[in-house]
Design an enzyme around this catalytic site. Structure first.
Site, PDB file in Angstrom:
ATOM      1  N   PHE A 516       0.694  -1.253  -0.031  1.00  0.00           N
ATOM      2  CA  PHE A 516      -0.019  -0.233  -0.125  1.00  0.00           C
ATOM      3  C   PHE A 516       0.961   1.244   0.079  1.00  0.00           C
ATOM      4  O   PHE A 516       0.362   2.352   0.338  1.00  0.00           O
ATOM      5  CB  PHE A 516      -0.851  -0.067   1.165  1.00  0.00           C
ATOM      6  CG  PHE A 516      -1.791  -1.336   1.195  1.00  0.00           C
ATOM      7  CD1 PHE A 516      -2.795  -1.193   0.377  1.00  0.00           C
ATOM      8  CD2 PHE A 516      -1.594  -2.309   2.275  1.00  0.00           C
ATOM      9  CE1 PHE A 516      -3.531  -2.431   0.221  1.00  0.00           C
ATOM     10  CE2 PHE A 516      -2.442  -3.507   2.014  1.00  0.00           C
ATOM     11  CZ  PHE A 516      -3.205  -3.329   1.192  1.00  0.00           C
ATOM     12  N   PRO A 518       5.022   3.132  -0.134  1.00  0.00           N
ATOM     13  CA  PRO A 518       6.589   2.871   0.016  1.00  0.00           C
ATOM     14  C   PRO A 518       7.004   2.674   1.509  1.00  0.00           C
ATOM     15  O   PRO A 518       6.111   3.020   2.499  1.00  0.00           O
ATOM     16  CB  PRO A 518       7.278   4.151  -0.413  1.00  0.00           C
ATOM     17  CG  PRO A 518       6.166   4.977  -0.351  1.00  0.00           C
ATOM     18  CD  PRO A 518       4.695   4.432  -0.590  1.00  0.00           C
ATOM     19  N   LYS A 533       5.927   2.662   7.132  1.00  0.00           N
ATOM     20  CA  LYS A 533       5.163   2.346   5.913  1.00  0.00           C
ATOM     21  C   LYS A 533       4.186   3.536   5.558  1.00  0.00           C
ATOM     22  O   LYS A 533       3.534   3.991   6.559  1.00  0.00           O
ATOM     23  CB  LYS A 533       4.387   1.161   6.364  1.00  0.00           C
ATOM     24  CG  LYS A 533       3.421   0.744   5.130  1.00  0.00           C
ATOM     25  CD  LYS A 533       3.082  -0.810   5.220  1.00  0.00           C
ATOM     26  CE  LYS A 533       1.722  -0.977   4.812  1.00  0.00           C
ATOM     27  NZ  LYS A 533       1.180  -2.394   5.200  1.00  0.00           N
ATOM     28  N   ASP A 630      -3.113 -13.018   3.249  1.00  0.00           N
ATOM     29  CA  ASP A 630      -2.154 -12.733   2.098  1.00  0.00           C
ATOM     30  C   ASP A 630      -0.916 -13.445   2.668  1.00  0.00           C
ATOM     31  O   ASP A 630       0.136 -12.609   2.479  1.00  0.00           O
ATOM     32  CB  ASP A 630      -1.938 -11.371   1.895  1.00  0.00           C
ATOM     33  CG  ASP A 630      -1.433 -10.924   0.821  1.00  0.00           C
ATOM     34  OD1 ASP A 630      -1.011 -11.813  -0.291  1.00  0.00           O
ATOM     35  OD2 ASP A 630      -0.846  -9.872   0.464  1.00  0.00           O
TER      36      ASP A 630
END
Ligand SMILES: *[C@@H]1O[C@H](CO)[C@@H](O)[C@H](O)[C@H]1NC(C)=O
Ligand SMILES: *[C@@H]1O[C@H](CO)[C@@H](O)[C@H](O)[C@H]1NC(C)=O
Ligand SMILES: *[C@@H]1O[C@H](CO)[C@@H](O)[C@H](O)[C@H]1NC(C)=O
Length: 830
Positions: A516, A518, A533, A630
């Site tokens: 979502f 860098p 993040k 995920d």
């Protein structure tokens, strides 16, 4: 000498050269010889003896190769350094039993001169083991062979061959590399058993480059080599090391005679390696390679140093020692090694004691002394009685240890063996050093306890902040707990703090691109390194995911989950602050040849177990039930000690108390890891995580990526389920060749094969097509830790008959990288 040549000449007169004869079974002395156009095949057809050229040149060599392997693999060469020009070479045996190889001018280019006994009626036979023997016609007893090629090996150690010494004759068998692939003349590297006759030293096994030791496997300690960790009985071959008054050698034997395997020394790679013939791939596969990491090289850390592959730098002084030259040591020049901090008080024996160090490769045994029937107590006393004695240990690990080995002067070539399990080494220390260290430990304990209290105290001051948004997740929690609002207990960082820490998000601080946005490396005022993040502003989708992640991780504490330190929400800037993981993520290691070498099996197994435990926590042990959705290699971060931490909870979902599955129209995940029922029906549960875990485990074992295929024109297409790793694994497993799945670098030796095979079996249970069949993560952890028999897996998940359309968030076709690498893959099930 003249008489010898005369005899040969006479033989020539009797030779009949039969061009039409293609294969003879054996040649016997007086009436037959082997010319360039004839080969000799062993009875069972395994091996063939004849003339060959490794290159397109005219150089002909006499050699033995596998008859049934399409890739010509020569395992023995007679005249490696003196090739015959053209096809006029001839192998003859004279009536005294000497094998002789003659060139076009009838010059002797090679002969079995070492023969001691005189023969009466000698014959030559190529055995099915690949051994070329000269024996009396009527005497088949191996003890009485007049000569055998197994005593004069080339670059290969075959099953049944002895590597090492026959002390009765002084014969030492070492295998030596070819100079180049087309020149079989023995070159630099040789592997063999080190033994000093008439000295009571501990035999060692090593790879030499010329006369210099290049890498040691260490002494044999009863069931394995000290320097080859966790060498365990395996389903492929038996091995042993014989050490008695007559012989000192290593040998192995295949359990299933239809398996083809050899050990070979390779000049190009400067290693010795175990090769297995893969029937399926029709090529040689490497299963063991040594040296396999930097610590395997001889004497990396200098005297009294210890090589620890997981530490940085890899060299450390043994306890009680310090670098001889601190300056050189600090510049990673370890050649001078380490010296004692406090000298031994040798003469006054009461002042010396011993440090016990475990899990080491025992030091070079050149300056050692060994007594097989001495116990450890007498061993210690013997050591204390000699001022040059530096260390002692048992020699045999069986039955809680037996035998005595002591080392003199400096200790050389020690390394830490991952997983331990070797003999303990007792290193001599002045008593003052022993005492001092005890005190140190106490101080450290006090400091640690003190530090913890301060941290707990500070914990009360953590900022609390309510989050007003009611997202899907939030609502679920609220429903379940019956409370009005979710409270977030998480420190908030100032944007200015983050700006300073990341140097205003400078490009040089960027670590990579997450799902979502860098991720940046930062350093807080107190020196702590953080990973920030930053939610990409363009992605409206991301905000929910971020909030999701904050809420989730804030409530989770487990050593195998990445730790969220705080967040920063200020205007449009939304950021998550994590502990920084210096070793990045798992995919960086397992899919890269170079990095992959650094991760040997025991480490990989640790990682598998860590991930499994993290998942058990998510699924069962935390106060929520969380489906990660995920799980994949790039979402497993690795800390300094290579402990795995599950990260990226952007897609995770929380389940209520007894909810077991849910359904979504937005199937999000990463292709290749997604369970079939999730892709086809949008159904997810703990079992779809189990599926992903199974895929991940297979990737860790094989070093190969699970794959989904992308076609330019059609979006996502699935070209046959064979492209999925779990299908490959299942096929190999069913065909009884699961070991062919294992990455060359995963298993640098066969030692752990059984464990790896067990893990393949467990992975296949996880990726079964029907989610009902898949084990829960807690069962997986049990299976990983036990030796109980495992069930046979059913067909793995496959996707052949599912018609898929693919869209990304913006409705345009995604590029292939987003399918294979990133999480933002949205598939809409029909
Ligand atoms: C030996 O290996 C072959 C081929 O890999 C296999 O077909 C055979 O069943 C094996 N035999 C035993 C006894 O395991
Ligand atoms: C030695 O290693 C090289 C490079 O990996 C390989 O091409 C060659 O076949 C190897 N030689 C033997 C004898 O295995
Ligand atoms: C100590 O051991 C070394 C090496 O074996 C030997 O040369 C020396 O004589 C021994 N010294 C004593 C005092 O036993």
């Amino acid at each position: 000498m003249m008489a010898f040549l005369n005899t040969l000449l006479i033989i020539f007169l009797f030779l009949f050269r039969t061009g039409s004869l293609s294969v003879t079974d054996s040649i016997t002395s007086l009436n037959s010889a082997l010319s360039d156009d004839i080969t000799l095949v062993s009875k069972g057809g395994n091996f063939e003896l004849g003339f060959f050229s490794p290159s397109a040149s005219q150089n002909r060599y006499l050699g033995i190769w596998y008859k049934n392997i399409p890739v010509r693999t020569v395992v023995w060469v007679a005249n490696g350094c003196s090739p015959i020009n053209g096809s006029s070479g001839l192998l003859a045996i004279n009536d005294t039993g000497h094998l002789t190889l003659l060139d076009q001018h009838k010059n002797v280019v090679w002969t079995t001169m070492s023969l001691i006994k005189q023969a009466r009626k000698p014959m030559v036979e190529l055995l099915d083991s690949g051994n070329l023997v000269v024996r009396e016609v009527e005497d088949t007893n191996p003890e009485n062979y007049l000569w055998q090629s197994f005593d004069y090996p080339s670059d290969a150690l075959l099953p049944g061959m002895k590597l090492g010494w026959d002390l009765r004759t002084g014969l030492n068998r070492r295998i030596s590399s070819w100079k180049t692939w087309d020149d079989p003349c023995p070159a630099n590297f040789s592997w063999g058993v080190e033994f000093y006759k008439n000295h009571d030293v501990f035999p060692d096994t090593n790879l030499r480059k010329g006369s210099v030791i290049y890498s040691r496997s260490g002494p044999w300690i009863g069931v394995k080599y000290s320097g080859a960790p966790a060498l365990k009985p395996n389903p492929i071959y038996n091995f042993t090391f014989i050490n008695n008054d007559d012989e000192v050698y290593y040998t192995f034997d295949l359990k299933n005679k239809s398996v083809v395997s050899r050990i070979v020394v390779n000049e190009t790679t400067s290693t010795w390696e175990r090769k297995m013939w893969s029937e399926r791939e029709q090529r040689w596969v490497t299963y063991f390679t040594n040296p396999s990491d930097r610590c395997d090289f001889y004497d990396v850390c200098g005297v009294n140093g210890n090589c620890v592959i997981s530490s940085s730098p890899i060299c450390q002084c043994l306890k009680g020692f310090r670098p001889k030259s601190q300056q050189q040591w600090d510049s990673a020049d370890w050649s001078q090694g380490c010296v004692r901090k406090v000298p031994l008080s040798c003469m006054n024996k009461h002042k010396d004691g011993f440090f016990k160090l475990s899990g080491l490769k025992l030091p070079d045994t050149k300056r050692s002394w060994v007594k097989k029937d001495m116990n450890l107590k007498d061993c210690r006393a013997t050591c204390l009685n000699n001022c040059s004695c530096m260390a002692y240990s048992n020699t045999d690990i069986r039955e809680q240890g037996s035998g005595c080995a002591i080392w003199f002067d400096n200790l050389m070539d020690i390394r830490q063996i991952a997983g331990g399990g070797g003999l303990d080494l007792y290193i001599r220390m002045p008593e003052s050093e022993l005492g001092r260290d005890d005190r140190k430990v106490k101080i450290v304990v006090i400091v640690v306890i003190g530090g913890m209290s301060v941290m707990i105290f500070l914990g009360y001051y953590f900022y609390r902040r309510d989050v007003k948004d009611k997202t899907y997740i939030n609502k679920r929690i609220t429903d379940r707990n019956g409370s009005q609002e979710e409270e977030l207990e998480l420190p908030l960082f100032d944007l200015s703090t983050i700006n300073v820490a990341t140097d205003y998000f400078s490009a040089s601080n960027k670590l990579g691109e997450g799902g979502f946005g860098p991720v940046y490396l930062g350093k807080l005022d107190d020196g702590q390194e953080i990973a920030v993040k930053r939610l990409s502003m363009s992605s409206g989708q991301g905000l929910n995911e971020l909030k999701n992640e904050v809420k989730l991780i804030a409530q989770l504490q487990h050593r195998n989950l990445v730790k969220l330190l705080g967040c920063c929400v200020q205007g449009d800037d939304n950021m998550l602050v994590y502990e920084y993981m210096p070793n990045t993520s798992l995919d960086f290691f397992i899919f890269d040849k170079k990095q992959g070498k650094l991760l040997e099996w025991s480490k990989r197994f640790q990682i598998i177990c860590g991930i499994a435990k993290g998942l058990v926590y998510l699924h069962e042990d935390s106060r929520l039930r969380i489906i990660h959705r995920d799980l994949k290699a790039s979402n497993i971060l690795l800390d300094k000690e290579m402990n795995p931490k599950i990260s990226d909870f952007g897609l995770a979902r929380i389940f209520g108390g007894d909810q077991i599955e849910d359904r979504t129209n937005r199937v999000i995940g990463t292709f290749g890891y997604m369970a079939p029922e999730y892709i086809s029906d949008g159904v997810f549960s703990t079992k779809s995580d189990v599926f992903s875990f199974g895929v991940l485990m297979l990737e860790i074992i094989s070093g190969k990526k699970t794959r989904g295929f992308h076609d330019e024109n059609q979006g996502l297409t699935l070209i046959g389920h064979n492209n999925f790793i779990y299908f490959q694994a299942w096929t190999l497993f069913k065909e009884g060749r699961p070991f062919e799945l294992i990455d060359n670098y995963v298993i640098s030796s066969y030692e752990n094969l059984q464990k790896v095979l067990r893990c393949i079996n467990i992975s296949l249970l996880c990726v079964q097509q029907s989610h009902v069949d898949r084990p829960a993560m807690s069962s997986v952890v049990l299976m990983l830790g036990s030796h109980n028999e495992l069930p046979q897996p059913n067909l793995p998940g496959y996707l052949m008959d599912i018609d898929l359309t693919i869209k990304d968030h913006s409705g345009t076709k995604p590029d292939s990288s987003s399918i294979n690498g990133m999480s933002i893959t949205v598939l809409e099930a029909r």
